[in-house]
Design an enzyme around this catalytic site. Structure first.
Site, PDB file in Angstrom:
ATOM      1  N   HIS A 157     -35.051  15.315 110.034  1.00 31.08           N
ATOM      2  CA  HIS A 157     -35.478  15.940 111.283  1.00 31.08           C
ATOM      3  C   HIS A 157     -34.279  16.013 112.232  1.00 31.08           C
ATOM      4  O   HIS A 157     -33.285  15.300 112.060  1.00 31.08           O
ATOM      5  CB  HIS A 157     -36.595  15.129 111.927  1.00 31.08           C
ATOM      6  CG  HIS A 157     -37.904  15.231 111.217  1.00 31.08           C
ATOM      7  ND1 HIS A 157     -39.098  14.948 111.820  1.00 31.08           N
ATOM      8  CD2 HIS A 157     -38.210  15.585 109.938  1.00 31.08           C
ATOM      9  CE1 HIS A 157     -40.088  15.126 110.970  1.00 31.08           C
ATOM     10  NE2 HIS A 157     -39.572  15.501 109.816  1.00 31.08           N
ATOM     11  N   GLU A 205     -33.711  14.961 115.291  1.00 32.60           N
ATOM     12  CA  GLU A 205     -33.303  13.727 115.959  1.00 32.60           C
ATOM     13  C   GLU A 205     -32.600  12.779 114.994  1.00 32.60           C
ATOM     14  O   GLU A 205     -31.597  12.153 115.342  1.00 32.60           O
ATOM     15  CB  GLU A 205     -34.516  13.027 116.586  1.00 32.60           C
ATOM     16  CG  GLU A 205     -35.169  13.812 117.703  1.00 32.60           C
ATOM     17  CD  GLU A 205     -36.265  14.764 117.239  1.00 32.60           C
ATOM     18  OE1 GLU A 205     -37.059  15.186 118.095  1.00 32.60           O
ATOM     19  OE2 GLU A 205     -36.333  15.091 116.027  1.00 32.60           O
ATOM     20  N   CYS A 253     -41.523  13.426 116.820  1.00 29.82           N
ATOM     21  CA  CYS A 253     -42.627  13.019 115.957  1.00 29.82           C
ATOM     22  C   CYS A 253     -42.605  11.491 115.826  1.00 29.82           C
ATOM     23  O   CYS A 253     -41.661  10.837 116.274  1.00 29.82           O
ATOM     24  CB  CYS A 253     -42.480  13.684 114.585  1.00 29.82           C
ATOM     25  SG  CYS A 253     -41.199  12.939 113.550  1.00 29.82           S
ATOM     26  N   CYS A 308     -39.336  10.142 114.174  1.00 29.51           N
ATOM     27  CA  CYS A 308     -38.174  10.276 115.052  1.00 29.51           C
ATOM     28  C   CYS A 308     -38.269   9.316 116.234  1.00 29.51           C
ATOM     29  O   CYS A 308     -37.264   8.766 116.676  1.00 29.51           O
ATOM     30  CB  CYS A 308     -38.016  11.711 115.525  1.00 29.51           C
ATOM     31  SG  CYS A 308     -37.583  12.821 114.169  1.00 29.51           S
TER      32      CYS A 308
END
Length: 156
Positions: A53, A55, A83, A86
């Site tokens: 992801h 991040e 999310c 993250c």
């Protein structure tokens, strides 16, 4: 640069990653002392890595550039509210602050729905959609026992 400029950089990372077919519409930059020291965008589909992801990729980049496993003194600018995965990575990295652009509701509206994970966390292990069952705790505890005796461990 202003906070809005850094957010624009996060959005630019999201757009660039999308245009290069690297993954979903998410981008992130990490700033320390007014300079971008880490940048990332979602690369889940291009790397076949469900943890890639924006991040997480930005945290990896920043930590590599700082030669540190913590982001003390840093600010994270992410194009969307993180999310659960993250969010956990952010807390482990220990930045000073996080700014996000779009919300988790905005993400859900285009098919990125994370609420089910929060619901799963509240369920007993045997009720989760992916069952969890403890196995061989007497074996698994050994690394923890060794860790407590390790004199040269690096705390984090």
């Amino acid at each position: 640069m202003t906070d809005e400029n850094f957010m624009q950089e996060a959005v630019n990372a999201a757009l660039k990653g999308m245009q290069n077919n690297e993954g979903g519409p998410f981008g992130c930059v990490i700033v320390k002392d007014g300079k971008i020291i880490g940048k990332g965008n979602n690369k889940v589909t291009s790397t076949n890595d469900p943890t890639a992801h924006a991040e997480v990729t930005a945290i990896r980049d920043a930590c590599k550039n700082l030669d540190s496993f913590q982001l003390t003194g840093c600010t994270i600018y992410t194009s969307c509210e993180p999310c659960p995965m993250c969010l956990g990575a952010i807390y482990w990295a220990r930045p000073d602050k996080v700014y996000y652009g779009s919300t988790k509701t905005d993400a859900a509206d285009i098919g990125f729905y994370d609420a089910f994970i929060y619901k799963e966390l509240e369920l007993p292990y045997n009720m989760r959609s992916i069952p969890f069952k403890q196995l061989a705790p007497e074996i698994a505890i050994k690394p923890f026992e060794e860790w407590t005796r390790k004199g040269d461990r690096v705390e984090y």
